[in-house]
Write a protein that holds these residues in place. Structure first.
Motif, short mmCIF file in Angstrom:
data_model
loop_
_atom_site.label_atom_id
_atom_site.label_comp_id
_atom_site.label_asym_id
_atom_site.label_seq_id
_atom_site.Cartn_x
_atom_site.Cartn_y
_atom_site.Cartn_z
N LEU A 7 0.02 2.46 17.25
CA LEU A 7 -0.54 3.46 16.33
C LEU A 7 0.05 4.85 16.61
O LEU A 7 0.48 5.56 15.70
N ASP A 8 0.06 5.23 17.89
CA ASP A 8 0.54 6.58 18.24
C ASP A 8 1.99 6.78 17.81
O ASP A 8 2.35 7.83 17.27
N TRP A 9 2.82 5.78 18.07
CA TRP A 9 4.25 5.96 17.72
C TRP A 9 4.46 5.90 16.20
O TRP A 9 5.36 6.56 15.68
N THR A 10 3.66 5.10 15.50
CA THR A 10 3.78 5.09 14.03
C THR A 10 3.47 6.48 13.49
O THR A 10 4.21 7.02 12.65
N ILE A 11 2.39 7.08 14.01
CA ILE A 11 2.00 8.42 13.54
C ILE A 11 3.09 9.43 13.87
O ILE A 11 3.51 10.23 13.04
N PHE A 12 3.59 9.35 15.08
CA PHE A 12 4.61 10.33 15.51
C PHE A 12 5.91 10.15 14.71
O PHE A 12 6.48 11.11 14.20
N LEU A 13 6.35 8.90 14.59
CA LEU A 13 7.65 8.67 13.96
C LEU A 13 7.61 8.86 12.43
O LEU A 13 8.66 9.01 11.80
N ALA A 14 6.40 8.89 11.86
CA ALA A 14 6.30 9.16 10.41
C ALA A 14 6.93 10.51 10.08
O ALA A 14 7.44 10.71 8.97
N ASP A 15 6.93 11.44 11.04
CA ASP A 15 7.54 12.76 10.81
C ASP A 15 9.02 12.81 11.17
O ASP A 15 9.67 13.83 10.98
N VAL A 16 9.52 11.75 11.78
CA VAL A 16 10.88 11.79 12.33
C VAL A 16 11.81 10.84 11.56
O VAL A 16 12.92 11.21 11.18
N ALA A 17 11.32 9.62 11.33
CA ALA A 17 12.16 8.57 10.74
C ALA A 17 12.23 8.71 9.22
O ALA A 17 11.41 9.39 8.61
N ALA A 18 13.22 8.03 8.61
CA ALA A 18 13.32 8.05 7.15
C ALA A 18 12.21 7.17 6.54
O ALA A 18 11.62 7.51 5.53
N GLU A 19 11.95 6.02 7.17
CA GLU A 19 10.92 5.09 6.69
C GLU A 19 10.25 4.46 7.90
O GLU A 19 10.96 4.05 8.84
N VAL A 20 8.94 4.36 7.88
CA VAL A 20 8.25 3.65 8.97
C VAL A 20 7.34 2.58 8.36
O VAL A 20 6.56 2.87 7.46
N THR A 21 7.49 1.35 8.86
CA THR A 21 6.59 0.27 8.45
C THR A 21 5.83 -0.18 9.69
O THR A 21 6.44 -0.39 10.75
N LEU A 22 4.51 -0.32 9.57
CA LEU A 22 3.71 -0.87 10.67
C LEU A 22 3.20 -2.24 10.26
O LEU A 22 2.53 -2.39 9.23
N ILE A 23 3.54 -3.25 11.07
CA ILE A 23 3.09 -4.62 10.81
C ILE A 23 2.05 -4.99 11.86
O ILE A 23 2.29 -4.81 13.06
N HIS A 24 0.91 -5.49 11.40
CA HIS A 24 -0.11 -5.94 12.36
C HIS A 24 -0.70 -7.26 11.87
O HIS A 24 -0.96 -7.42 10.68
N ARG A 25 -0.93 -8.17 12.80
CA ARG A 25 -1.36 -9.53 12.38
C ARG A 25 -2.81 -9.56 11.89
O ARG A 25 -3.21 -10.46 11.18
N SER A 26 -3.61 -8.58 12.32
CA SER A 26 -5.03 -8.57 11.94
C SER A 26 -5.25 -7.50 10.85
O SER A 26 -4.33 -6.77 10.49
N ASP A 27 -6.50 -7.41 10.34
CA ASP A 27 -6.76 -6.34 9.37
C ASP A 27 -7.50 -5.17 10.02
O ASP A 27 -7.93 -4.23 9.35
N SER A 28 -7.69 -5.23 11.35
CA SER A 28 -8.27 -4.08 12.06
C SER A 28 -7.45 -3.82 13.32
O SER A 28 -6.79 -4.73 13.83
N PHE A 29 -7.56 -2.57 13.82
CA PHE A 29 -6.73 -2.19 14.97
C PHE A 29 -7.54 -2.21 16.26
O PHE A 29 -8.74 -2.01 16.25
N ARG A 30 -6.81 -2.38 17.39
CA ARG A 30 -7.46 -2.28 18.71
C ARG A 30 -7.41 -0.85 19.23
O ARG A 30 -8.13 -0.49 20.15
N GLY A 31 -6.54 -0.04 18.66
CA GLY A 31 -6.33 1.33 19.16
C GLY A 31 -7.48 2.26 18.83
O GLY A 31 -8.47 1.86 18.19
N ALA A 32 -7.37 3.51 19.27
CA ALA A 32 -8.45 4.49 19.09
C ALA A 32 -8.80 4.64 17.61
O ALA A 32 -7.90 4.71 16.76
N PRO A 33 -10.12 4.71 17.29
CA PRO A 33 -10.54 4.82 15.88
C PRO A 33 -9.90 6.01 15.17
O PRO A 33 -9.52 5.91 14.00
N ASP A 34 -9.76 7.14 15.86
CA ASP A 34 -9.12 8.33 15.27
C ASP A 34 -7.71 8.01 14.77
O ASP A 34 -7.30 8.42 13.68
#
Ligand SMILES: Cc1cc2nc3c(=O)[nH]c(=O)nc-3n(C[C@H](O)[C@H](O)[C@H](O)COP(=O)(O)OP(=O)(O)OC[C@H]3O[C@@H](n4cnc5c(N)ncnc54)[C@H](O)[C@@H]3O)c2cc1C
Length: 334
Positions: free
Chosen positions: A164-191
């Motif tokens: 989650l943290d790197w997806t958020i960070f790289l959204a400002d850096v990379a041309a395109e960011v895709t996050l793939i997750h096998r579940s429909d909820s995350f284990r990371g911090a709710p924020d």
């Protein structure tokens, strides 16, 4: 070649405190860590967790403790090699050592201090048949330098804090960011999970929930990541880089081959100065074992203090060491 008095393998809390204790005795330190940041388990596994058993702090967050330790050792100007694993130790004729990393860095030192915690953190890899074909050709298991991804198409996989943290960070850096997750909820911090949803709604990232990784495609370089949803529909995502962030698992790694006495993945030391069976090599913190050992930060700090007193004789063989308090042997004078 880097030259120093003490090479410390592992920049966790115990390795960092060893810099302080060595610094009081005018010994210079170079730290090397396989992770891209200092802090060991505290920064990698539980940065936001409060710790209650550090003397003088009724409570302190793990990352705050590491930040304070960095401030504490600043007067001693330690140097760092981060993101490289120590792979070999070479003994020299005069008894000193050259410490070698997997990236070819060499550190010449009089004393080696192994403060390697649980060992090297190695990435948990997804079970994709041709994954290893693309290592160093588009697949990265950790983000060492975010600038590498500027203007690139990135696919991240995982649902924990790192993903989650790197997806958020790289959204400002990379041309395109895709996050793939096998579940429909995350284990990371709710924020962070909320922020991911906001970025997806704003069209700033592609979010593929309930998708499984299926394959990687490309010839000499990674070209795309293929995922499958619950209905078995295939999605192909063009990608310059694929970063699976499924956590890190500790392994003793190359340390096991250095001729040290090992007991159940830990290095046996004496309780006088935490020396190993090999002269000039000490082991402190979670990596060592002796009767009554407790894997606690404060026990590692104690071991670092005693280790430094003994390491002195190898760095300054002609000098006699006399013990002084920091108020006498004040750090401002260094
Ligand atoms: C969830 C959790 C909660 C905890 N809570 C507490 C607590 O409240 N209080 C407490 O006292 N303790 C706590 N601990 C234990 C504490 O984190 C450890 O005792 C402490 O991290 C040990 O510090 P260290 O410096 O010895 O090792 P680590 O923190 O493990 O650091 C070792 C470093 O060495 C590096 N390394 C290893 N091998 C190599 C190599 N070959 N080349 C380069 N680098 C290498 C690793 O990447 C790592 O960064 C907790 C542990 C966990 C997992």
């Amino acid at each position: 070649m880097i030259k120093t008095d003490i090479c410390i393998i592992g920049a966790g809390p115990v390795g960092l405190f060893a810099v302080f204790e060595a610094g009081l005795l005018k010994m210079r330190c170079h730290l090397i860590d396989v992770l891209p940041q200092v802090g060991g388990q505290l920064s990698e596994i539980y940065p936001h967790k409060p710790i209650y058993d550090i003397p003088g702090y009724p409570t302190i967050k793990a990352q705050e403790l590491i930040d304070n330790q960095l401030a504490q050792i600043k007067p001693f100007n330690p140097t760092f090699t981060l993101g490289e694993q120590v792979s070999a130790l070479k003994k020299q004729e005069d008894g000193s050592y050259i410490v070698q990393s997997d990236e070819g860095t060499e550190i010449h030192c009089q004393v080696v201090v192994i403060a390697a915690g649980l060992g090297s953190f190695e990435p948990r890899k997804p079970a994709l048949e041709n994954l290893t074909n693309f290592e160093r050709k588009g697949v990265d298991y950790m983000v060492k330098d975010p600038e590498k991804y500027r203007g690139k198409r990135i696919v991240i996989a995982g649902g924990g804090d790192s993903a989650l943290d790197w997806t958020i960070f790289l959204a400002d850096v990379a041309a395109e960011v895709t996050l793939i997750h096998r579940s429909d909820s995350f284990r990371g911090a709710p924020d962070s999970a909320d922020k991911i949803q906001e970025l997806a709604q704003a069209g700033r990232i592609n979010l593929l929930l309930s998708h499984h990784l299926s394959a990687l495609a490309g010839t000499s370089q990674l070209a795309s990541v293929i995922a499958v949803n619950k209905a078995q529909e295939t999605v192909t995502i063009p990608a310059d880089y694929f970063i699976p962030l499924f956590g890190l698992s500790p392994k003793l790694g190359p340390i096991a081959a250095w001729g040290l006495q090992i007991d159940k993945n830990a290095i046996e030391v004496n309780t006088f100065d935490y020396a190993t069976n090999v002269e000039r090599i000490f082991a402190i913190g979670d990596i060592n074992t002796y009767p009554g050992k407790l894997k606690l930060i404060l026990c590692g700090y104690h071991e670092a203090a005693l280790m430094a007193q003994s390491a002195f004789k190898y760095v300054y063989p002609d000098q006699k060491l006399s013990f002084k308090y920091t108020t006498v042997n004040g750090i401002n004078t260094f």
